[in-house]
Design a protein around this motif. Structure first.
Motif, mmCIF file in Angstrom:
data_model
loop_
_atom_site.group_PDB
_atom_site.id
_atom_site.type_symbol
_atom_site.label_atom_id
_atom_site.label_comp_id
_atom_site.label_asym_id
_atom_site.label_seq_id
_atom_site.Cartn_x
_atom_site.Cartn_y
_atom_site.Cartn_z
ATOM 1 N N LEU A 43 0.852 -1.186 0.000
ATOM 2 C CA LEU A 43 0.000 0.000 0.000
ATOM 3 C C LEU A 43 0.885 1.233 0.000
ATOM 4 C CD1 LEU A 43 -2.668 1.493 0.220
ATOM 5 C CD2 LEU A 43 -2.632 1.081 2.694
ATOM 6 N N GLY A 44 0.745 2.069 -1.024
ATOM 7 C CA GLY A 44 1.619 3.227 -1.163
ATOM 8 C C GLY A 44 0.861 4.524 -1.312
ATOM 9 N N CYS A 45 1.617 5.631 -1.337
ATOM 10 C CA CYS A 45 1.049 6.940 -1.606
ATOM 11 C C CYS A 45 2.145 7.863 -2.120
ATOM 12 C CB CYS A 45 0.390 7.555 -0.371
ATOM 13 S SG CYS A 45 -0.662 8.991 -0.796
ATOM 14 N N PHE A 58 0.471 9.083 6.624
ATOM 15 C CA PHE A 58 0.614 7.837 5.872
ATOM 16 C C PHE A 58 0.631 6.632 6.815
ATOM 17 C CE2 PHE A 58 3.289 10.165 2.424
ATOM 18 C CZ PHE A 58 2.138 10.615 1.801
ATOM 19 N N VAL A 63 -0.314 3.038 5.230
ATOM 20 C CA VAL A 63 0.625 3.133 4.119
ATOM 21 C C VAL A 63 1.998 2.667 4.596
ATOM 22 C CG1 VAL A 63 1.819 4.735 2.566
ATOM 23 C CG2 VAL A 63 -0.649 4.978 2.989
ATOM 24 N N ILE A 66 6.277 4.625 -0.075
ATOM 25 C CA ILE A 66 5.891 5.929 -0.607
ATOM 26 C C ILE A 66 6.751 6.355 -1.794
ATOM 27 C CG2 ILE A 66 4.961 6.787 1.581
ATOM 28 C CD1 ILE A 66 7.599 8.389 1.904
ATOM 29 N N MET A 335 -1.326 2.670 -5.229
ATOM 30 C CA MET A 335 -1.547 3.946 -4.537
ATOM 31 C C MET A 335 -2.661 4.742 -5.208
ATOM 32 S SD MET A 335 1.607 6.376 -5.848
ATOM 33 C CE MET A 335 2.856 5.518 -4.887
ATOM 34 N N TYR A 357 -7.012 4.539 0.978
ATOM 35 C CA TYR A 357 -6.083 3.599 1.620
ATOM 36 C C TYR A 357 -6.853 2.415 2.195
ATOM 37 C CZ TYR A 357 -3.013 7.764 1.867
ATOM 38 O OH TYR A 357 -2.280 8.888 1.602
ATOM 39 N N ARG A 361 -6.360 -1.429 1.133
ATOM 40 C CA ARG A 361 -5.925 -2.405 2.136
ATOM 41 C C ARG A 361 -6.951 -3.520 2.286
ATOM 42 N NH1 ARG A 361 -2.296 -3.584 5.568
ATOM 43 N NH2 ARG A 361 -1.052 -1.754 5.059
#
Length: 374
Positions: A43-45, A58, A63, A66, A335, A357, A361
């Protein structure tokens, strides 16, 4: 340009703009499927700014990995080793992995607003100096252990014709070719034919991919958002706004370090029927190892007319899309990128990111339960 010609070109764009696609990319042997292994995506951003408050946000919402931008001083385009190390150290303090650098140069902005346009305007000798800065950035990322840089080869930036009302008080960006202004003036780049655009792309790749190969840093390019007809828009032919164009792109200077920041929303915008076509598109690029990052965004509609959407209410089956990335062995980030706005409520963007998010997830957890353990 006649509006009927403009609209008629929409359906042809996916074929015409990619004519002459490089054979080496299409002939590359697919990677083995990994459908029976454990889920390896993260899980990214990528939302900014790069601050302790944002990094804590985050971590708070799950998260783990990144993309982020380092501070750059003194008018430089390339962050120093010290600036990159400081960014990575801040990520580590928040138990985040800095997987991708978002550089100052080659953003998604419109060329008329871009402070450093030389590469995309083919303005030598300044573009050569800017490319040297990008080469330096690759070396500096390698020194710090940042494995990927994302970038855009954009002149028109992100095109939208307006906003539409979503559920509640949310507003979504939308594009409708039928209402697009056809007589907008040319940009300061002037007319840019498909051949001219491909020359600028190749000129850049010829100089940066060998450095990426040497230092083992991946370069992830974002598609054009959205595609326009082959005859262009504001005088510009958006060659990375079709699937065939993206196939041709990844075949130029073929390398395991040259690929895509695969924006699923943008790729869907460039498909006539994304709800059925996106999965094989993921397979084509993913099986060849060309997906370095995924903007996991949903839309309603397709090529020529669409609106953005919350991830749970668009046309794309996001669980099926996630499982398709898993099928091709993708192990990078999923993301959100664009999230809805609420007029007068700037805090709503952060709420929308948190919602995205949680949705991602939840899909990842559901997929993990459906797959065998390691």
């Amino acid at each position: 340009m006649d509006r009927r010609d403009f609209l008629g070109g929409i359906g042809l764009g996916a074929t015409l703009a990619g004519a002459g696609a490089v054979a080496s990319a299409s002939a590359a042997p697919p990677r083995p499927h990994a459908a029976r292994g454990p889920l390896r995506m993260k899980l990214g951003c990528q939302s900014g700014p790069s601050t302790d408050d944002r990094f804590a946000f985050f971590a708070r919402y799950g998260v783990t990995n990144i993309a982020a931008r380092a501070k750059v001083s003194d008018g430089r385009l390339a962050s120093t080793v010290a600036e990159l190390a400081a960014l990575k150290d801040m990520a580590i303090r928040h138990k985040l992995s800095l997987d991708i650098l978002d550089p100052v140069m080659l953003p998604s902005s419109h060329i008329d607003r871009e402070a450093n346009p030389a590469i995309m305007m083919a303005d030598s000798p300044q573009r050569d100096r800017d490319i040297e800065q990008f080469q330096t950035l690759i070396r500096n990322c390698a020194a710090v252990g940042i494995p990927c840089i994302k970038y855009n080869m954009s002149i028109l930036g992100v095109l939208r014709t307006g906003h539409v009302q979503g559920r509640g008080d949310a507003e979504f960006g939308a594009w409708d070719a039928a209402t697009a202004t056809l007589d907008k003036p040319l940009t300061r780049a002037g007319p840019v034919s498909a051949d001219a655009f491909w020359e600028r792309i190749a000129y850049f790749l010829d100089r940066v991919v060998p450095v990426a190969n040497e230092y083992k840093v991946r370069l992830a390019c974002h598609p054009h958002d959205p595609g326009t007809p082959p005859q262009g828009y504001q005088g510009v032919h958006r060659v990375l706004g079709t699937i065939d164009g993206l196939k041709r792109f990844v075949g130029i200077r073929e390398s395991r370090y040259h690929g895509l920041n695969f924006c699923q929303g943008t790729v869907s915008e460039n498909l006539p029927d994304p709800k059925t076509q996106i999965f094989d598109t993921i397979r084509w690029f993913g099986s060849r190892g060309k997906i370095f990052n995924v903007h996991f965004r949903n839309i309603v509609g397709g090529r020529g007319k669409f609106r953005e959407a919350f991830p749970d209410e668009g046309d794309i089956d996001m669980y099926r899309a996630l499982m398709t990335y898993h099928e091709v062995g993708y192990d990078g980030m999923l993301m959100p990128d664009h999230v809805p706005d609420v007029p007068g409520k700037p805090e709503a963007a952060m709420q929308s990111f948190a919602f995205a998010y949680g949705h991602i997830r939840g899909l990842m957890q559901a997929a993990a339960h459906a797959l065998p353990a390691a």
